[in-house]
Design an enzyme around this catalytic site. Structure first.
Site, mmCIF file in Angstrom:
data_model
loop_
_atom_site.group_PDB
_atom_site.id
_atom_site.type_symbol
_atom_site.label_atom_id
_atom_site.label_comp_id
_atom_site.label_asym_id
_atom_site.label_seq_id
_atom_site.Cartn_x
_atom_site.Cartn_y
_atom_site.Cartn_z
ATOM 1 N N ARG A 124 1.700 55.009 36.200
ATOM 2 C CA ARG A 124 2.445 56.269 36.929
ATOM 3 C C ARG A 124 3.230 55.272 37.902
ATOM 4 N NH1 ARG A 124 -1.437 60.214 36.358
ATOM 5 N NH2 ARG A 124 -1.026 61.680 34.980
ATOM 6 N N LYS A 146 16.198 48.880 38.935
ATOM 7 C CA LYS A 146 16.923 49.339 37.159
ATOM 8 C C LYS A 146 16.345 48.761 36.091
ATOM 9 C CE LYS A 146 21.891 50.651 37.708
ATOM 10 N NZ LYS A 146 23.141 50.372 37.042
ATOM 11 N N GLU A 188 28.731 37.102 35.053
ATOM 12 C CA GLU A 188 28.311 38.269 35.611
ATOM 13 C C GLU A 188 28.762 38.005 37.153
ATOM 14 O OE1 GLU A 188 27.204 41.967 35.921
ATOM 15 O OE2 GLU A 188 26.738 40.843 33.814
ATOM 16 N N LYS A 230 24.438 42.348 45.860
ATOM 17 C CA LYS A 230 23.699 43.079 45.533
ATOM 18 C C LYS A 230 23.140 44.722 46.754
ATOM 19 C CE LYS A 230 21.773 44.822 41.449
ATOM 20 N NZ LYS A 230 21.950 44.572 39.614
ATOM 21 N N GLU A 240 22.777 54.818 42.265
ATOM 22 C CA GLU A 240 23.849 54.661 41.755
ATOM 23 C C GLU A 240 24.819 56.370 42.319
ATOM 24 O OE1 GLU A 240 24.807 52.124 38.175
ATOM 25 O OE2 GLU A 240 26.189 53.202 37.623
ATOM 26 N N ARG A 244 26.872 51.577 44.378
ATOM 27 C CA ARG A 244 26.670 50.659 43.216
ATOM 28 C C ARG A 244 27.363 50.751 41.973
ATOM 29 N NH1 ARG A 244 20.230 50.379 41.917
ATOM 30 N NH2 ARG A 244 20.235 48.701 40.322
ATOM 31 N N ASN A 248 30.356 47.569 38.365
ATOM 32 C CA ASN A 248 30.285 47.267 37.060
ATOM 33 C C ASN A 248 31.073 47.256 36.384
ATOM 34 O OD1 ASN A 248 27.355 48.463 36.283
ATOM 35 N ND2 ASN A 248 28.309 51.186 36.997
ATOM 36 N N HIS A 251 32.758 45.440 33.113
ATOM 37 C CA HIS A 251 31.263 46.574 32.870
ATOM 38 C C HIS A 251 32.034 47.283 31.604
ATOM 39 C CE1 HIS A 251 29.213 43.733 34.627
ATOM 40 N NE2 HIS A 251 27.815 44.187 33.995
ATOM 41 N N HIS A 255 31.710 46.973 27.878
ATOM 42 C CA HIS A 255 30.662 47.202 27.029
ATOM 43 C C HIS A 255 31.296 47.562 25.735
ATOM 44 C CE1 HIS A 255 27.817 48.487 30.579
ATOM 45 N NE2 HIS A 255 27.485 47.422 29.859
ATOM 46 N N HIS A 268 26.061 39.302 26.953
ATOM 47 C CA HIS A 268 26.685 39.888 27.879
ATOM 48 C C HIS A 268 27.379 39.302 29.116
ATOM 49 C CE1 HIS A 268 26.352 44.023 30.782
ATOM 50 N NE2 HIS A 268 25.800 43.249 31.441
HETATM 51 P P1 NAD Z 1 17.068 36.713 28.250
HETATM 52 O O1 NAD Z 1 16.662 37.554 28.825
HETATM 53 O O2 NAD Z 1 17.086 37.119 27.039
HETATM 54 O O3 NAD Z 1 17.452 35.220 28.546
HETATM 55 C C1 NAD Z 1 18.001 34.278 27.726
HETATM 56 C C2 NAD Z 1 17.414 33.106 26.840
HETATM 57 O O4 NAD Z 1 17.171 32.332 28.110
HETATM 58 C C3 NAD Z 1 16.366 33.519 26.402
HETATM 59 O O5 NAD Z 1 16.417 33.566 25.120
HETATM 60 C C4 NAD Z 1 15.215 33.388 27.166
HETATM 61 O O6 NAD Z 1 14.185 32.548 27.097
HETATM 62 C C5 NAD Z 1 16.264 31.932 28.020
HETATM 63 N N1 NAD Z 1 14.977 31.500 28.967
HETATM 64 C C6 NAD Z 1 14.933 32.259 30.093
HETATM 65 N N2 NAD Z 1 14.401 31.319 31.930
HETATM 66 C C7 NAD Z 1 14.780 30.070 31.042
HETATM 67 C C8 NAD Z 1 14.825 29.095 31.763
HETATM 68 N N3 NAD Z 1 14.986 29.004 32.768
HETATM 69 N N4 NAD Z 1 15.096 27.866 30.620
HETATM 70 C C9 NAD Z 1 15.683 27.406 29.024
HETATM 71 N N5 NAD Z 1 15.386 29.217 28.708
HETATM 72 C C10 NAD Z 1 15.313 29.834 29.119
HETATM 73 O O7 NAD Z 1 18.977 37.164 28.975
HETATM 74 P P2 NAD Z 1 19.871 37.404 30.087
HETATM 75 O O8 NAD Z 1 20.877 37.321 30.259
HETATM 76 O O9 NAD Z 1 18.991 37.195 30.886
HETATM 77 O O10 NAD Z 1 18.985 39.489 30.315
HETATM 78 C C11 NAD Z 1 20.222 39.697 29.502
HETATM 79 C C12 NAD Z 1 19.260 41.144 29.406
HETATM 80 O O11 NAD Z 1 18.774 41.613 31.183
HETATM 81 C C13 NAD Z 1 19.675 42.320 28.305
HETATM 82 O O12 NAD Z 1 18.568 42.968 27.890
HETATM 83 C C14 NAD Z 1 20.621 43.097 29.418
HETATM 84 O O13 NAD Z 1 20.496 45.196 29.799
HETATM 85 C C15 NAD Z 1 19.966 42.697 30.881
HETATM 86 N N6 NAD Z 1 20.233 43.489 32.253
HETATM 87 C C16 NAD Z 1 19.567 44.159 33.065
HETATM 88 C C17 NAD Z 1 19.987 43.996 34.528
HETATM 89 C C18 NAD Z 1 19.104 45.509 34.507
HETATM 90 O O14 NAD Z 1 20.295 45.707 35.978
HETATM 91 N N7 NAD Z 1 18.175 46.072 35.511
HETATM 92 C C19 NAD Z 1 21.071 43.723 34.291
HETATM 93 C C20 NAD Z 1 22.073 43.043 33.720
HETATM 94 C C21 NAD Z 1 21.230 42.795 32.021
HETATM 95 N N1 GLY Z 2 23.868 45.532 37.349
HETATM 96 C C1 GLY Z 2 24.278 46.400 37.532
HETATM 97 C C2 GLY Z 2 22.754 47.460 38.056
HETATM 98 O O1 GLY Z 2 22.088 46.933 39.326
HETATM 99 O O2 GLY Z 2 23.290 48.787 39.301
#
Ligand code: NAD
Ligand code: GLY
Length: 363
Positions: A124, A146, A188, A230, A240, A244, A248, A251, A255, A268
């Site tokens: 939990r 998130k 971003e 942020k 949000e 917050r 977006n 976005h 999206h 993204h």
């Molecule tokens: P990712 O996590 O897929 O990483 C991109 C690639 O880079 C992967 O192949 C990874 O292995 C590689 N990588 C990571 N660090 C590295 C490094 N230092 N050197 C070499 N390679 C490296 O992609 P991302 O863009 O970081 O994240 C996308 C995800 O984030 C999506 O699932 C999206 O929904 C999520 N997201 C979440 C939030 C949130 O607020 N929680 C906000 C925006 C996006």
């Molecule tokens: N990525 C937008 C948020 O965290 O609210």
């Protein structure tokens, strides 16, 4: 090389620091707040990131007095699935990771969202430290709590708000990122310039080549400024309900583009870049955005090698997604629009025809 910056997400007993700096991993034990009575750490990462930074993090966790267990998850968006989460739970049970122990997420947004979700639901809720290694995760995903996984029916449909104990953003890790990932992360980061801090825009306009190439001074400043925005916004609106939503910016249409291109054509941050172009054009059309905003947006994003056009969206499909959004929300079409660089606002009841036109302008 400057001293690490410490930005506070101020959420009373759930508050935490986001530490941004070059070379933090080499000194991880000093920066990590180890929870009282913690004995074990489950280090969740993928094989790519483990090969690059796993040993440094294991050394740091051991120096902090923790017994380390590594859980490797697939390197793809597919890792954010119920099946991978289930395997993760079995691994946590085998350790066994107890209520006082720590989960450490080492990787991009995929690892951060998945490991955060495991931590949110295991016993939990157990403590999680986010150690983001992509620009997108450092400037956005790792901060704010998130967490979640995807279902075949949609992205991030299952999840929880679960704030980390700390976020350690070592900007030196960005040097090994593939260039496309750095560009996408910059997409971003640009958002923070338009909604709150125009210095981000000025820095990226002045040094686009250095930013894309991974210059540590430029990227450290961009991450620090983005995280400061942020952290301030999340501190005032964790769930949000209000401000917050400004995060977006770009976005809504971003999206739509991701959904209509099957989540495979664009990263993204690339879709957000296209979404910011559309939002700036929409804002100017509605008389809300300063004239020239769209031209500045396009010039900046092109300088960073991000897409600003070349996407043909079927008007019928756009109308359908847009209508679904309208029905789901009950306040007409809602958009985040930029008034002038550094100031954004939420606008309701945006005419669907105007949205379809700006989407068509991206062709
Ligand atoms: P990712 O996590 O897929 O990483 C991109 C690639 O880079 C992967 O192949 C990874 O292995 C590689 N990588 C990571 N660090 C590295 C490094 N230092 N050197 C070499 N390679 C490296 O992609 P991302 O863009 O970081 O994240 C996308 C995800 O984030 C999506 O699932 C999206 O929904 C999520 N997201 C979440 C939030 C949130 O607020 N929680 C906000 C925006 C996006
Ligand atoms: N990525 C937008 C948020 O965290 O609210």
């Amino acid at each position: 090389m400057s001293a690490p910056a410490r930005l506070r997400v101020d959420l009373a007993e759930r508050g935490y620091d986001v530490i941004v700096g070059e070379g933090l991993l080499a000194d991880l034990a000093r920066h990590l707040p180890v929870p009282d009575h913690a004995v074990r750490a489950a280090l969740v990462t993928n094989a790519t990131v483990d090969g690059l930074y796993g040993d440094a993090v294991r050394t740091g966790l051991a120096a902090a007095g923790l017994e380390v267990h590594t859980i490797i998850v697939p390197d793809a968006e597919d890792a954010k699935s119920l099946a991978v989460a289930e395997t993760g739970y079995h691994r946590l049970a085998a350790i066994p990771l107890r209520r006082d122990d720590l989960v450490v997420a080492l990787g991009g947004g995929v690892v951060g969202d998945l490991a955060g979700f495991l931590a949110a639901t295991w016993h939990r809720g157990v403590a999680v430290a986010q150690v983001p290694t992509t620009l997108l995760a450092q400037v956005d995903a790792a901060v704010g709590g998130k967490t979640g996984i995807n279902l075949p029916e949609g992205k991030n449909l299952v999840g929880a708000f679960h704030q980390p104990r700390v976020v350690l953003a070592d900007t030196r890790t960005l040097a090994t990122l593939p260039e496309r990932e750095r560009r996408a992360g910059l997409g971003e980061a640009v958002k923070y310039g338009f909604i709150d801090d125009p210095v981000v825009l000025e820095r990226l306009e002045a040094e686009p080549v250095a930013a894309v190439a991974g210059d540590p001074a430029v990227l450290t400043e961009v991450v620090r400024r983005g995280v400061a925005v942020k952290a301030r916004i999340v501190s005032g609106d964790e769930r949000e309900g209000g401000e917050r939503m400004l995060l977006n910016y770009g976005h809504t249409i971003g999206h739509v583009i991701e959904a209509l291109t099957g989540y495979t054509r664009y990263r993204h941050g690339e879709a957000v870049a296209l979404g910011m172009v559309a939002a700036a054009r929409l804002g100017e059309r509605l008389g809300i955005s300063q004239k020239g905003l769209a031209a500045r947006t396009v010039a900046l994003l092109e300088g960073l090698g991000l897409p600003t056009g070349g996407v043909r969206l079927d008007p019928g499909a756009v109308a359908e997604v847009v209508a679904r959004d309208k029905k789901a929300r009950g306040h007409g079409l809602r958009f985040i629009l930029c008034v002038r660089p550094g100031e954004a606002t939420v606008v309701d009841h945006v005419p669907a025809g105007a949205v379809e036109e700006v989407c068509a302008s991206l062709a």
